[in-house]
Write an enzyme that holds these catalytic residues in place. Structure first.
Site, mmCIF file in Angstrom:
data_model
loop_
_atom_site.group_PDB
_atom_site.id
_atom_site.type_symbol
_atom_site.label_atom_id
_atom_site.label_comp_id
_atom_site.label_asym_id
_atom_site.label_seq_id
_atom_site.Cartn_x
_atom_site.Cartn_y
_atom_site.Cartn_z
ATOM 1 N N CYS A 1 0.788 -1.852 -0.199
ATOM 2 C CA CYS A 1 0.078 -0.205 0.335
ATOM 3 C C CYS A 1 1.198 1.296 -0.062
ATOM 4 O O CYS A 1 2.070 1.094 0.669
ATOM 5 C CB CYS A 1 -0.987 -0.163 1.169
ATOM 6 S SG CYS A 1 -2.714 -0.670 0.970
ATOM 7 N N HIS B 1 -3.709 -6.936 -1.949
ATOM 8 C CA HIS B 1 -3.092 -6.023 -2.976
ATOM 9 C C HIS B 1 -2.654 -6.433 -3.699
ATOM 10 O O HIS B 1 -1.748 -7.675 -4.069
ATOM 11 C CB HIS B 1 -2.211 -5.668 -1.743
ATOM 12 C CG HIS B 1 -2.317 -3.952 -2.637
ATOM 13 N ND1 HIS B 1 -2.288 -2.854 -2.070
ATOM 14 C CD2 HIS B 1 -1.863 -3.062 -3.902
ATOM 15 C CE1 HIS B 1 -1.920 -1.408 -2.943
ATOM 16 N NE2 HIS B 1 -1.845 -2.325 -3.922
ATOM 17 N N HIS C 1 -0.780 -7.520 -7.112
ATOM 18 C CA HIS C 1 0.294 -7.796 -7.957
ATOM 19 C C HIS C 1 0.754 -8.539 -8.959
ATOM 20 O O HIS C 1 -0.284 -9.366 -8.581
ATOM 21 C CB HIS C 1 1.175 -7.679 -6.098
ATOM 22 C CG HIS C 1 1.130 -9.203 -5.591
ATOM 23 N ND1 HIS C 1 -0.052 -9.200 -4.812
ATOM 24 C CD2 HIS C 1 1.590 -10.400 -5.367
ATOM 25 C CE1 HIS C 1 -0.162 -10.686 -4.687
ATOM 26 N NE2 HIS C 1 0.979 -11.089 -4.737
#
EC number: 2.7.7.12
Length: 340
Positions: free
Chosen positions: A43, A162, A164
């Site tokens: 983040c 997240h 990726h």
């Protein structure tokens, strides 16, 4: 009625068995991870939680907020760029140090955005970043094979929520990669065309499994899909790798990828998935040298999206042969938005 179909790319059989869809708990719900943003190393604002960045799309100083994409070494890397390439023999057994690159592309600052949630510039920045890293890794002539892939959700093997992407570059060719180069060359010598070229011609001609066709790309559900709602994207012409495509072609690909994920989400809701590119070798070595000269004539890259919505069992694991509970033709029809 079930069918046994032949996958021409992997040269293996797949059982298409719609009756299996009626099994209890055959379709799995999404098991996406829930990582608090405060603890998320990917983040914005948490740049100190990752190794120093290798590359970023940004207009300010490295390793701080204000980026569009970031690339960092994988903290738990499988291979290391610092390793030597000297081989070691122990009797009949041979090994080499774990030479290679293992990088994480942090797709964008948004912690919980799916691909379809991003705007077109975000998707194109993701592709541009992958291309930039491929071009840089190709300069290291020790590296001959590159794998670019995404794991999203627990059922797909992800450990971070997240968004990726991972890049692994190796000094050796995996068995399946060199096997495909060999079969593709034999096919080209017989027909004057590559395997993927003929597959695309067939899908465009018959349209049953076609989802979308743009000026330069085709998206379809493969004839011998191993998974329900599996989608393959490939260029209309022989583009051997992402970094060989033009800027216009890459922009077009970004729009298409976003569109396909929107169609999948409309049918599946939130879903776990794997995404992988099959591309030409980065560099030449003794394993692939007999195929490199003609790649521009017979090879084109593919992007494969595999929703992980179906439980595999003992047969698949013991035989290496997939059972797909949905006909690709039906999946393509639904993704096209057609009614019964």
């Amino acid at each position: 009625m079930s069918e046994i179909r032949h996958d021409r790319i992997a040269n293996q059989y797949v059982i298409i068995a719609p009756e299996r869809l009626r099994r209890p708990n055959s379709v799995t719900a999404s098991k996406s991870l829930e990582t608090p943003q405060s603890n998320c190393p990917f983040c914005e604002g948490n740049e100190h939680l990752t190794p120093a960045e290798i590359f970023a799309l940004r207009k300010n100083e490295p390793n701080m907020s204000g980026w569009k994409t970031r690339v960092v070494p994988n903290l738990y890397k499988a291979v290391q760029i610092e390793a030597s390439e000297s081989s070691k023999r122990d009797g009949m057994f041979e090994s080499v140090p774990g030479l290679g690159a293992h990088e994480i592309v942090i797709d964008n600052p948004c912690h919980s955005c799916n691909m379809e949630d991003l705007d077109e510039n975000d998707v194109q920045n993701w592709i541009k970043t992958i291309v930039t890293r491929m071009e840089d890794l190709q300069k290291d002539k020790r590296l001959v094979y590159i794998s670019v892939f995404k794991n999203v959700g627990k059922d797909a093997g992800a450990t971070q929520q997240h968004p990726h992407t991972q890049i692994i570059a190796l000094p050796v060719m995996p068995k399946d990669a060199i096997y495909f180069l060999s079969r593709n060359m034999l096919y080209y010598q017989r027909h004057g065309r590559g395997i993927v070229e003929d597959i695309l011609h067939n899908e465009i001609l018959f349209k049953k499994r076609l989802i979308t066709q743009t000026q330069n790309f085709v998206a379809f559900c493969p004839f011998a899909s191993s998974y329900p709602f599996e989608v393959m994207i490939s260029p209309v012409n022989n583009i051997i790798s992402l970094h060989k495509a033009t800027k216009k072609e890459l922009e077009e690909l970004g729009v298409l990828v976003k569109s396909i994920f929107a169609k999948l989400s409309k049918q599946l809701g939130s879903f776990d998935y794997n995404l992988a590119f099959m591309q030409a070798p980065l560099n030449q070595n003794f394993e692939n040298e007999s195929y490199m000269a003609l790649l521009e004539q017979n090879f084109r890259f593919t992007l494969r999206i595999i929703p992980r919505i179906y439980n595999i069992g003992g047969f698949e694991l013991s035989s290496g042969m997939a059972i797909n509970c949905m006909e690709p033709e039906e999946c393509a029809r639904l993704l096209r938005g057609e009614e019964l």
